[in-house]
Design an enzyme around this catalytic site. Structure first.
Site, PDB file in Angstrom:
ATOM      1  N   SER A 135       0.808  -1.215   0.000  1.00 11.83           N
ATOM      2  CA  SER A 135       0.000   0.000   0.000  1.00 11.83           C
ATOM      3  C   SER A 135       0.844   1.268   0.000  1.00 11.83           C
ATOM      4  O   SER A 135       0.490   2.260  -0.647  1.00 11.83           O
ATOM      5  CB  SER A 135      -0.930   0.010   1.224  1.00 11.83           C
ATOM      6  OG  SER A 135      -1.781  -1.104   1.214  1.00 11.83           O
ATOM      7  N   HIS A 158       0.963   4.361   4.419  1.00 10.03           N
ATOM      8  CA  HIS A 158       0.297   5.104   3.351  1.00 10.03           C
ATOM      9  C   HIS A 158       0.853   6.519   3.254  1.00 10.03           C
ATOM     10  O   HIS A 158       1.185   6.996   2.163  1.00 10.03           O
ATOM     11  CB  HIS A 158      -1.209   5.182   3.621  1.00 10.03           C
ATOM     12  CG  HIS A 158      -1.893   3.859   3.630  1.00 10.03           C
ATOM     13  ND1 HIS A 158      -3.203   3.688   4.048  1.00 10.03           N
ATOM     14  CD2 HIS A 158      -1.462   2.614   3.285  1.00 10.03           C
ATOM     15  CE1 HIS A 158      -3.542   2.423   3.945  1.00 10.03           C
ATOM     16  NE2 HIS A 158      -2.502   1.744   3.491  1.00 10.03           N
TER      17      HIS A 158
END
Length: 321
Positions: free
Chosen positions: A177, A229
Site C-alpha cells: 500500500s 500510506h
C-alpha cells in the site's frame, strides 16, 4: 483525466493525459510497453503462494477455530477470527519478513524495510492492492517507462516502511500500500510540475486529491497501517517532482520553428525550483528518518498527536487492539 489541448500560439500540438494514460504528451515521446508493473504483480502473487505454503494451516493447532477452505489442504487460510482477510498467521508473516520495529532496530534486520512490501496479510488484501497497482501502475509505466516508475514504486514502499517503523512499534506491518500511495503522490506532483501543459488541470488535481483523501480516511480505521500510506505518498510526491518533469511547450519542436518562436530553456524556472526543493527534501527526509530509526528513537515522542493519523478511537472500536 487531464487533456492537453493544441497550443493556440502555433508552438506545436499536444493531446493526451500525460501520466493518466491517454497517450504520449508530445509527438516526440515514445509510448512504453509496460512489463515491470505486471512483473511486480506476479512477484506479489508468488510470494503470497509461498506464505500460504509455509503457513500450512492444517498442520498447526487452531485455537481460533478450523481453517478456512480446508479443501486447499496446505494452502488453506487461518480461521476468520484470526485473520479476516483470508491469509496466514501473523507468526508466518513475521517469519517471512514482515516489518517489526524491534527486529529492525535491535536485531539488525533492516532488510525487513524492503521485504514487508512484497508480503500481504491475506487474499483480500492482495487482490485489492494488485488491482489498484494494475490500474494505476500500467498507465504510468506506459507514459514514463519502467525505470522511473520502478524507482518511485520501490522507494515509496521503502519510505512508507521507514515512517511506519518510526511510529508503529506494537504490531507488524505488511503490504504494497505504501508503494501504491507513492504512485498516487507521483501523479499529483507530475500534474503540478507540468502544470502549464495540461488543460482541465484543476479538475484533475481535485479528483486525485479526493481519491487520496478517501483512501487515507480509510486508513484511520483500526488494523490499517496509515503511516505506511502517508510515508509512501510523501515519498512518491517528492519523487514525482524529480523524475516526472517534462520539457516545456515547444521544446521538442524547437528546430521546426522560426527563431523568434523557439524556446531557449528546456524547463521553466518554476520547474527547476520544484525539482531542487523536492530532491533536497528527499535526501534530508530519508537521512533523518533512517538515523532516527536505527538509533531507536520513538517518533511518537516527538509528535504526540501523530497516532491519530493512524487510527481514531471511537465508541465503536479501540485503537489499542
Amino acid at each position: 483525466m487531464a487533456d492537453v489541448e493544441a497550443d493556440r500560439g502555433g508552438a506545436g500540438k499536444r493531446r493526451g493525459g500525460g501520466a493518466y494514460g491517454y497517450g504520449p504528451a508530445e509527438a516526440g515521446e515514445r509510448a512504453w510497453t509496460p512489463w515491470l508493473v505486471p512483473l511486480f504483480v506476479v512477484a506479489c502473487v508468488a510470494v503470497f503462494v509461498v506464505e500460504m505454503y509455509v503457513n500450512n494451516c492444517r498442520a498447526r493447532p487452531q485455537p481460533y477455530g478450523p481453517c478456512v477452505a480446508r479443501f486447499l489442504h496446505r494452502f488453506s487460510f487461518q480461521a476468520i477470527r484470526q485473520n479476516p482477510l483470508l491469509g496466514p498467521s501473523s507468526s508466518t508473516l513475521e517469519k517471512l519478513g514482515a516489518l517489526e520495529w524491534y527486529k529492525v532496530v535491535h536485531r539488525n534486520q533492516g532488510w525487513r524495510l524492503v521485504t514487508c512490501i512484497w508480503l500481504h496479510a491475506g487474499l483480500i488484501h492482495l487482490l485489492v492492492n494488485m488491482l489498484s497497482l494494475l490500474f494505476i501502475g500500467v498507465r504510468l509505466e506506459q507514459q514514463f517507462g519502467f525505470v522511473r516508475i520502478g524507482i518511485i514504486y520501490l522507494l515509496s514502499g521503502f519510505g512508507g516502511a521507514v515512517l511506519s517503523a518510526l511510529l508503529l512499534r506494537n504490531s507488524i506491518s505488511v503490504g504494497a500500500s505504501g508503494a501504491l500511495f507513492g504512485l498516487l503522490g507521483a501523479m499529483d506532483s507530475e500534474l503540478i510540475i507540468n502544470w502549464t501543459i495540461y488543460s482541465n488541470r484543476v479538475a484533475a488535481l481535485l479528483t486525485l486529491m479526493v481519491v487520496i483523501v478517501i483512501n487515507l480516511g480509510i486508513g484511520l480505521f483500526p488494523h490499517v497501517d496509515n503511516f505506511a500510506h502517508i510515508g509512501g505518498f510523501l515519498t512518491g510526491f517528492l519523487l514525482g517532482f524529480v523524475l516526472l518533469i517534462r520539457p516545456q511547450f515547444g521544446w521538442m519542436e524547437r528546430h521546426d520553428l522560426p527563431p523568434s518562436a523557439q524556446v531557449t530553456s528546456k524547463y521553466k524556472a518554476y520547474q527547476y525550483v520544484l525539482w531542487v526543493i523536492a530532491l533536497l527534501l528527499l535526501i534530508v527526509g530519508f537521512t533523518v528518518g533512517l538515523v532516527m530509526l536505527f538509533r531507536g528513537v520513538n517518533g511518537n515522542d516527538h509528535c504526540h498527536w501523530c497516532h491519530y493519523l493512524n487510527c481514531v478511537p471511537t465508541s465503536r472500536w479501540s485503537c489499542e487492539d
